[in-house]
Design an enzyme around this catalytic site. Structure first.
Site, PDB file in Angstrom:
ATOM      1  CG  ASN A   1      -0.352   4.805  -3.205  1.00 22.14           C
ATOM      2  OD1 ASN A   1      -0.860   5.563  -4.034  1.00 22.14           O
ATOM      3  ND2 ASN A   1      -0.328   3.511  -3.367  1.00 22.14           N
TER       4      ASN A   1
ATOM      5  CD  GLU B   1      -7.003   0.363 -12.175  1.00 20.41           C
ATOM      6  OE1 GLU B   1      -6.784  -0.531 -11.348  1.00 20.41           O
ATOM      7  OE2 GLU B   1      -7.321   0.137 -13.353  1.00 20.41           O
TER       8      GLU B   1
ATOM      9  CB  CYS C   1      -3.191  -0.337  -4.484  1.00 22.59           C
ATOM     10  SG  CYS C   1      -2.226  -0.261  -5.999  1.00 22.59           S
TER      11      CYS C   1
ATOM     12  CD  GLU D   1      -4.950   3.052 -14.459  1.00 27.18           C
ATOM     13  OE1 GLU D   1      -4.191   2.580 -13.591  1.00 27.18           O
ATOM     14  OE2 GLU D   1      -5.252   4.256 -14.526  1.00 27.18           O
TER      15      GLU D   1
HETATM   16  P1  NAD Z   1      -8.537   8.836  -1.827  1.00 34.00           P
HETATM   17  O1  NAD Z   1      -9.637   8.082  -2.452  1.00 34.00           O
HETATM   18  O2  NAD Z   1      -8.752   9.465  -0.524  1.00 34.00           O
HETATM   19  O3  NAD Z   1      -8.025  10.005  -2.775  1.00 34.00           O
HETATM   20  C1  NAD Z   1      -7.553   9.768  -4.089  1.00 34.00           C
HETATM   21  C2  NAD Z   1      -7.710  11.033  -4.897  1.00 34.00           C
HETATM   22  O4  NAD Z   1      -9.098  11.316  -5.047  1.00 34.00           O
HETATM   23  C3  NAD Z   1      -7.097  12.276  -4.256  1.00 34.00           C
HETATM   24  O5  NAD Z   1      -6.542  13.092  -5.262  1.00 34.00           O
HETATM   25  C4  NAD Z   1      -8.303  12.949  -3.621  1.00 34.00           C
HETATM   26  O6  NAD Z   1      -8.139  14.330  -3.455  1.00 34.00           O
HETATM   27  C5  NAD Z   1      -9.369  12.643  -4.640  1.00 34.00           C
HETATM   28  N1  NAD Z   1     -10.758  12.663  -4.136  1.00 34.00           N
HETATM   29  C6  NAD Z   1     -11.194  12.425  -2.869  1.00 34.00           C
HETATM   30  N2  NAD Z   1     -12.530  12.556  -2.803  1.00 34.00           N
HETATM   31  C7  NAD Z   1     -12.955  12.853  -4.059  1.00 34.00           C
HETATM   32  C8  NAD Z   1     -14.234  13.094  -4.642  1.00 34.00           C
HETATM   33  N3  NAD Z   1     -15.357  13.046  -3.925  1.00 34.00           N
HETATM   34  N4  NAD Z   1     -14.291  13.366  -5.961  1.00 34.00           N
HETATM   35  C9  NAD Z   1     -13.173  13.404  -6.704  1.00 34.00           C
HETATM   36  N5  NAD Z   1     -11.933  13.208  -6.212  1.00 34.00           N
HETATM   37  C10 NAD Z   1     -11.829  12.917  -4.906  1.00 34.00           C
HETATM   38  O7  NAD Z   1      -7.324   7.806  -1.792  1.00 34.00           O
HETATM   39  P2  NAD Z   1      -5.914   8.026  -1.116  1.00 34.00           P
HETATM   40  O8  NAD Z   1      -6.091   7.920   0.362  1.00 34.00           O
HETATM   41  O9  NAD Z   1      -5.264   9.209  -1.733  1.00 34.00           O
HETATM   42  O10 NAD Z   1      -5.141   6.740  -1.664  1.00 34.00           O
HETATM   43  C11 NAD Z   1      -5.130   5.510  -1.031  1.00 34.00           C
HETATM   44  C12 NAD Z   1      -6.092   4.568  -1.701  1.00 34.00           C
HETATM   45  O11 NAD Z   1      -5.772   4.435  -3.082  1.00 34.00           O
HETATM   46  C13 NAD Z   1      -6.009   3.169  -1.142  1.00 34.00           C
HETATM   47  O12 NAD Z   1      -7.301   2.660  -0.988  1.00 34.00           O
HETATM   48  C14 NAD Z   1      -5.283   2.394  -2.221  1.00 34.00           C
HETATM   49  O13 NAD Z   1      -5.533   1.019  -2.246  1.00 34.00           O
HETATM   50  C15 NAD Z   1      -5.772   3.072  -3.446  1.00 34.00           C
HETATM   51  N6  NAD Z   1      -4.873   2.831  -4.562  1.00 34.00           N
HETATM   52  C16 NAD Z   1      -5.283   2.016  -5.573  1.00 34.00           C
HETATM   53  C17 NAD Z   1      -4.431   1.740  -6.633  1.00 34.00           C
HETATM   54  C18 NAD Z   1      -4.833   0.842  -7.765  1.00 34.00           C
HETATM   55  O14 NAD Z   1      -4.177   0.874  -8.797  1.00 34.00           O
HETATM   56  N7  NAD Z   1      -5.880   0.059  -7.643  1.00 34.00           N
HETATM   57  C19 NAD Z   1      -3.164   2.336  -6.663  1.00 34.00           C
HETATM   58  C20 NAD Z   1      -2.783   3.155  -5.611  1.00 34.00           C
HETATM   59  C21 NAD Z   1      -3.658   3.418  -4.575  1.00 34.00           C
END
Ligand code: NAD
Length: 481
Positions: free
Chosen positions: A150, A248, A282, A461
């Site tokens: 995102n 996060e 997020c 963080e």
């Molecule tokens: P996601 O969890 O699908 O993927 C995030 C990252 O993790 C990607 O690089 C993905 O390839 C990797 N990943 C996926 N499965 C994995 C596994 N089993 N082991 C290791 N790595 C793995 O999330 P997304 O769809 O890319 O992002 C959206 C989500 O992120 C939303 O839920 C959003 O709220 C959250 N988000 C949180 C914050 C925060 O600071 N709390 C900030 C931005 C986004």
């Protein structure tokens, strides 16, 4: 066709298995690039390079580490236009947003931690004339950084900068949906003279490349930002290996409007909080809670503003709402709008896919959508939608507002609108939320602790918290003879 490469041991390299994944431009729906489909073999090479680089990088004086990180920040600034365009094409976000938010913030991350390390000191605990304890904060070793799609370069650098500043070597993986700026960043690291192996960027899918990073015995800590389900999986994989973890995760953030607020400011801000980056932040306010006395007035003004938002080609400077990141994600968000209807909600504005005329006709656009008529317990008000969709709920009293605000499994961020300073303190303290903004939203000071409670994450963080995460404190106790 833009074909990108891993960045391992200071060089841009092809994937060991020779395989690539398609990269789709979400605003046209067309294939425009190829991404290495990383494998455990690539992760092994990256960890080996990082392990070789660690003894020297961890002993490099902080001033020299700082110089390289600040040089990278300068290069991001020099190439900001190119990076903003790459981000917009890869992610679908408006180029104007990438240019004023994502890329400047990536630069700030590098500069902030590149200079913070010059002021980093550790504690001493003196036992009168018996002994002196001092805390020796040592870099951990090789650490993994995994980030989402995102805010691609913004969140990628938010992890990498403190990890490198503290003297660790890094194996990082950006999202497979938005790898482009991480690739361009690797070129800037080479140009800045970052020593080989200090940072390694491996591209690929989460379940293979990402999991290989989390699983690798050579990686001592993992900093992850992404979805809550992924965070749970990562915690399960990392726990038997006793890795240090920072998670996060998702949010379902309340935006709480009391009738004594500055209504014009609240209205302007709620549009930003709900729909910036197509609602894919997020921290976005996705549940708007409005005190009953101002509900009708607030809602009609909100609908008027949101209906006027320009959805379209992210490359046009006046576009306010770009494309969602992928077809699958667009369909997921449209599915939630259908679900809201099935649950008895009323779509007050938006609610449909937008077909943009011209080159973006195949893109993944959705109208900014406002839904009301739903109670707090339905799935629409419980699950993270992560798109341009918000719900409205009204409340009578402060007690009811608090109950609604805290009524989900998430606890990332809240935005509270009131001019009563006593209520601001009282309500903030009672919110189950890692971050509370009062009469503002997304006002960030990089020194502050950043993160969520409940299912929104573990750890913090930002500022010293990040440097603490990326170091291992060792207590040394010297008896005074
Ligand atoms: P996601 O969890 O699908 O993927 C995030 C990252 O993790 C990607 O690089 C993905 O390839 C990797 N990943 C996926 N499965 C994995 C596994 N089993 N082991 C290791 N790595 C793995 O999330 P997304 O769809 O890319 O992002 C959206 C989500 O992120 C939303 O839920 C959003 O709220 C959250 N988000 C949180 C914050 C925060 O600071 N709390 C900030 C931005 C986004």
């Amino acid at each position: 066709m833009k074909i990108i490469a891993h960045y391992i041991d200071g060089k841009l390299v092809e994937p060991a298995n020779g395989r690539y994944i398609d990269n789709i431009n979400p605003s046209t729906g067309e294939l425009y690039g190829k991404i290495p489909e990383g494998s455990p073999e690539d992760v092994d090479l990256a960890v080996a390079a990082a392990t070789r680089a660690f003894p020297s990088w961890s002993k490099t004086p902080a001033a020299e580490r700082s110089r390289v990180l600040v040089r990278i920040a300068d290069l991001i600034a020099e190439h900001s236009q190119m990076l903003a365009e790459a981000e917009a094409m890869d992610n679908g976000k408006p180029v104007s947003l990438a240019g004023r938010m994502d890329i400047p913030r990536a630069e700030d991350n590098m500069r902030f931690f590149g200079t913070a390390i010059l002021h980093w000191s550790s504690e001493a605990h003196i036992m009168e004339d018996r002994a002196i304890n001092y805390t020796n904060r040592k870099p951990i070793g090789v650490v993994g950084c995994i980030s989402p799609w995102n805010l691609p370069l913004y969140l990628f650098t938010w992890k990498i900068a403190p990890a490198l500043a503290a003297g660790n070597c890094v194996v990082a993986k950006p999202s497979e949906l938005t790898p482009m700026t991480a690739f361009l960043f690797s070129k800037l690291c080479i140009e800045a003279g970052l020593p080989a192996g200090v940072l390694n960027i491996v591209h690929g899918l989460g379940t293979t490349t990402g999991e290989a990073i989390v699983n690798h015995t050579g990686i001592k800590a993992v900093s992850f930002t992404g979805g809550t389900a992924t965070g749970s999986r990562i915690a399960a994989v990392a726990a038997p290996r006793f890795k240090k973890l920072s998670l996060e995760l998702g949010g379902k953030n309340p935006f709480i409007v009391f009738d004594d607020c500055d209504l014009d400011k609240a209205l302007k801000t709620v549009v930003r909080a709900a729909f910036t980056n197509q609602g894919q932040i997020c921290l976005c306010g996705s549940r708007i809670l409005i005190q009953s006395g101002i509900y009708d007035r607030f809602v009609s003004a909100l609908i008027e503003k949101v209906s006027a938002m320009k959805v379209g080609d992210p490359m046009l400077q006046d576009t306010q709402t770009g494309a969602l990141v992928s077809e699958a994600h667009m369909n997921k968000v449209l599915g939630y709008i259908d679900l809201a209807r099935q649950e008895g909600g009323t779509v007050r504005c938006g609610g449909k896919r937008v077909i943009v005329e011209g080159p973006c006709s195949g893109g993944f656009f959705i109208e900014p959508t406002i839904i009301d008529g739903l109670g707090p317990d339905c799935r629409t008000n419980q699950e993270e939608i992560f798109g341009p969709v918000v719900t409205l709920q009204s409340f009578e009293t402060e007690t009811e507002a608090l109950r609604l605000a805290n009524a989900t499994q998430y606890g990332l961020a809240a935005s509270l609108w009131t001019t009563d300073v006593n209520r601001a303190h009282r309500f903030s303290a009672a919110l189950e939320s890692g971050i509370v903004w009062v009469n503002t939203w997304l006002l960030r000071d990089l020194r502050t602790p950043f993160g969520g409670v409940k299912h929104s994450g573990v750890g913090r963080e930002g500022g010293w918290e990040a440097l603490r995460f990326f170091t291992e404190p060792q207590n040394v106790c010297i008896e005074i003879g």
